[in-house]
Design an enzyme around this catalytic site. Structure first.
Site, PDB file in Angstrom:
ATOM      1  N   ASP A 179      -2.216   6.364   1.498  1.00 32.53           N
ATOM      2  CA  ASP A 179      -1.865   5.105   2.148  1.00 32.53           C
ATOM      3  C   ASP A 179      -0.742   5.283   3.169  1.00 32.53           C
ATOM      4  OD1 ASP A 179      -1.761   2.278   2.537  1.00 32.53           O
ATOM      5  OD2 ASP A 179      -0.040   2.198   1.191  1.00 32.53           O
ATOM      6  N   ARG A 232      10.829 -11.040   5.778  1.00 30.09           N
ATOM      7  CA  ARG A 232       9.448 -11.457   5.512  1.00 30.09           C
ATOM      8  C   ARG A 232       9.196 -12.814   6.165  1.00 30.09           C
ATOM      9  NH1 ARG A 232       6.630  -8.279   2.363  1.00 30.09           N
ATOM     10  NH2 ARG A 232       5.084  -9.904   1.950  1.00 30.09           N
ATOM     11  N   CYS A 258       0.412  15.739  -5.347  1.00 32.49           N
ATOM     12  CA  CYS A 258      -0.215  14.440  -5.097  1.00 32.49           C
ATOM     13  C   CYS A 258      -1.651  14.685  -4.637  1.00 32.49           C
ATOM     14  CB  CYS A 258       0.588  13.630  -4.089  1.00 32.49           C
ATOM     15  SG  CYS A 258       0.826  14.406  -2.484  1.00 32.49           S
ATOM     16  N   CYS A 265      15.978  21.904  -3.371  1.00 33.24           N
ATOM     17  CA  CYS A 265      15.356  20.997  -4.335  1.00 33.24           C
ATOM     18  C   CYS A 265      14.853  21.756  -5.558  1.00 33.24           C
ATOM     19  CB  CYS A 265      14.191  20.261  -3.686  1.00 33.24           C
ATOM     20  SG  CYS A 265      14.659  19.184  -2.324  1.00 33.24           S
ATOM     21  N   CYS A 293       6.091  -9.063   8.728  1.00 38.69           N
ATOM     22  CA  CYS A 293       7.295  -8.534   8.069  1.00 38.69           C
ATOM     23  C   CYS A 293       7.898  -7.420   8.922  1.00 38.69           C
ATOM     24  CB  CYS A 293       6.960  -8.019   6.682  1.00 38.69           C
ATOM     25  SG  CYS A 293       6.217  -9.279   5.617  1.00 38.69           S
ATOM     26  N   TYR A 297       9.653  -4.847   8.470  1.00 40.61           N
ATOM     27  CA  TYR A 297       9.667  -3.440   8.065  1.00 40.61           C
ATOM     28  C   TYR A 297       8.277  -2.876   7.782  1.00 40.61           C
ATOM     29  CZ  TYR A 297       9.596  -5.927   3.595  1.00 40.61           C
ATOM     30  OH  TYR A 297       9.291  -6.794   2.576  1.00 40.61           O
TER      31      TYR A 297
END
Length: 388
Positions: A280, A138, A264, A321, A23, A25
Site C-alpha cells: 500500500d 482532516r 514483509c 540497526c 486531508c 497529510y
C-alpha cells in the site's frame, strides 16, 4: 485455481486515490496521477475476477476481503452487495469469508448501517482525536472541518452494532496530546480497538519531512505516555495493535503488524483497474507486479519480484540497526520510513528510530512480565496489579 503456500493480504482500492475529503497529510491522493483519464471506479469484471482469485488462492479456511481508498464508500452500496454475492459464489467448501472496510465515515447512513451489520463487516473509521485536533488536517475539499460528520458516521455504526475500530493518525498537531486523544477515544467514544499510525510526510524526493509529520521524539513520547496509562487499567479491555505486536515479539512469535516483522511482502495493494502493487505504501510504477487480468494474483504474490521486495526489509538494515538492543521488537519498522542516516553515517535508518528506541526500552519490564504470563498460560492482564 492455484493455492498460495502462505496466507497473504490485499488492500483493494475500488476508487483508487479518489476521496471526498482532502486531508492535508494523505499520501495517497497524489496517486491519481498514475492513471490519467481514468474514472477511478472498479468495474464489475475486475471485481468478480479479484474476488474469485483472492478467495480461491488463500490456503486458510478464513479469508478477509479488505476495502480501502481513497474513500471506498464512494462506490455505493450496490458495489459491495455484488462483492458479497461473488464471495458466496466463489468461496471453497467450508471456507468462511468476512469483510473489512476503512472509511472516513461521512457517507454512512442507516442503509449502510443495516448492510454492514447484516454482512458482519469490521469497519475502521478514521478519527484523529477531539474536534480541535481532528479538524486541523482532516478537512473536506472546501477546507471545511469534518469532525461532526465523521462522528455522525460513528453513531451509525454504534446504532446498528457494527463491529468497528478507530484509526488515528499521529501528526505534529495531536502528537503532543497523547492522554487527551487516548481518553477521548476510551471514555467519550467508548472505543475498544485503537490503531495509532505515525504520519511521516516526506517532501518530494527529499530526505526531509513536512511540518505536519510527527517528530521522532514526539512519537516515542506519545506511545510511552499512552502505554503507561494502558498498562495500569486497560490491558485486556482496550486493544492497541502496536502494543499487541510488541508483546508478540517479546513472546517470540510473529508480530501482528507487518511493520514490526523481520521481512514483509505479504500485504499488497490492488488498484481499481486490477493492477497489483507490492505494498500500500509502494503504489509506484517500480513496484507494480502486474495486472490480475493478465497474470494470476497468486503467481504475482509468490513471484521473484515480490519475494525480493519482502526480503529487502531484512537485508537492507544498516549495521547500526542490526546491533541495536531492541531490533527484535522493531526490525527497522517500515522500509518507507528508512531515509535518514545512522550515527555511523550509514543510509537507511528509520526516521522514527529515536522514538521507537525510547518506547521499546520503556516497555521492556512489563512486556517481559506479560510474555512470562503467557508462557505460564495465565492472563497478561495480571500485569495491571504488578505495575501499579
Amino acid at each position: 485455481m492455484k493455492v498460495a503456500p502462505l496466507p497473504y493480504h490485499v488492500m483493494a482500492k475500488p476508487t483508487g486515490a479518489i476521496c471526498n475529503l482532502d486531508c492535508a497529510y494523505c499520501f495517497f491522493l497524489s496517486k491519481e496521477s498514475l492513471y490519467p483519464g481514468s474514472d477511478f471506479r472498479m468495474s464489475d469484471e475486475v471485481l468478480k475476477n479479484y474476488i474469485k482469485q483472492y478467495v480461491q488462492s488463500q490456503p486458510t479456511p478464513d479469508v478477509t476481503i479488505t476495502w480501502q481508498g481513497g474513500e471506498p464508500t464512494l462506490m455505493g452500496l450496490d458495489f459491495f452487495k455484488r462483492a458479497t454475492q461473488y464471495a458466496d459464489q466463489f468461496k471453497r467448501p467450508k471456507q468462511r469469508v468476512s469483510f473489512a472496510i476503512q472509511t472516513n465515515g461521512v457517507l454512512l447512513d442507516d442503509e449502510w448501517g443495516k448492510f454492514l451489520r447484516k454482512n458482519r463487516y469490521l469497519v475502521g473509521i478514521s478519527i484523529d482525536g477531539p474536534a480541535h485536533l481532528h479538524d486541523i488536517y482532516r478537512q473536506d475539499k472546501g477546507g471545511k472541518p469534518t469532525f461532526e460528520r465523521v462522528l455522525a458516521g460513528l453513531k451509525i455504526l454504534k446504532k446498528y452494532r457494527v463491529e468497528h475500530n478507530i484509526l488515528c493518525t499521529v501528526n505534529a498537531a495531536n502528537g503532543d496530546h497523547p492522554l487527551e486523544v487516548y481518553r477521548f477515544f476510551r471514555d467519550m467514544l467508548k472505543a475498544e480497538y485503537l490503531q495509532f499510525i505515525p504520519i511521516v510526510d516526506k517532501e518530494d524526493h527529499e530526505a526531509q519531512v513536512t511540518s505536519r509529520s510527527v517528530r521522532p521524539k514526539q512519537w516515542g513520547d506519545f506511545l510511552t505516555t499512552i502505554f503507561d496509562e494502558w498498562i495500569k487499567r486497560d490491558v485486556g479491555r482496550i486493544f492497541i495493535p502496536t502494543f499487541e505486536s510488541a508483546l508478540a515479539n517479546w513472546f517470540g512469535v510473529p508480530a501482528g503488524i507487518c511493520v514490526f516483522n523481520e521481512t514483509c511482502g505479504s500485504a499488497l495493494a490492488l488498484e481499481h483497474n486490477g493492477d497489483l502493487y507490492a505494498c500500500d505504501h509502494y503504489v509506484d510504477p517500480d513496484f507494480l507486479l502486474g495486472n490480475i487480468a493478465q497474470t494470476l494474483m497468486v503467481d504475482l504474490v509468490n513471484g521473484k519480484k515480490q519475494q525480493l521486495f519482502g526480503q529487502a526489509k531484512k537485508d537492507g538494515l544498516p549495521k547500526y540497526c542490526q546491533e541495536c538492543d531492541v531490533r527484535f521488537a522493531c526490525h527497522g519498522e517500515c522500509p518507507k520510513n528508512r531515509f535518514t542516516k545512522a550515527p555511523s553515517r550509514e543510509v537507511g535508518l528509520n526516521y522514527l528510530c529515536e522514538g521507537y528506541k525510547t518506547f521499546f526500552r520503556h516497555i521492556d519490564a512489563p512486556m517481559k512480565f506479560m510474555a512470562n504470563e503467557l508462557q505460564m498460560q495465565r492472563s497478561p492482564a495480571r500485569v495491571m496489579t504488578h505495575f501499579k
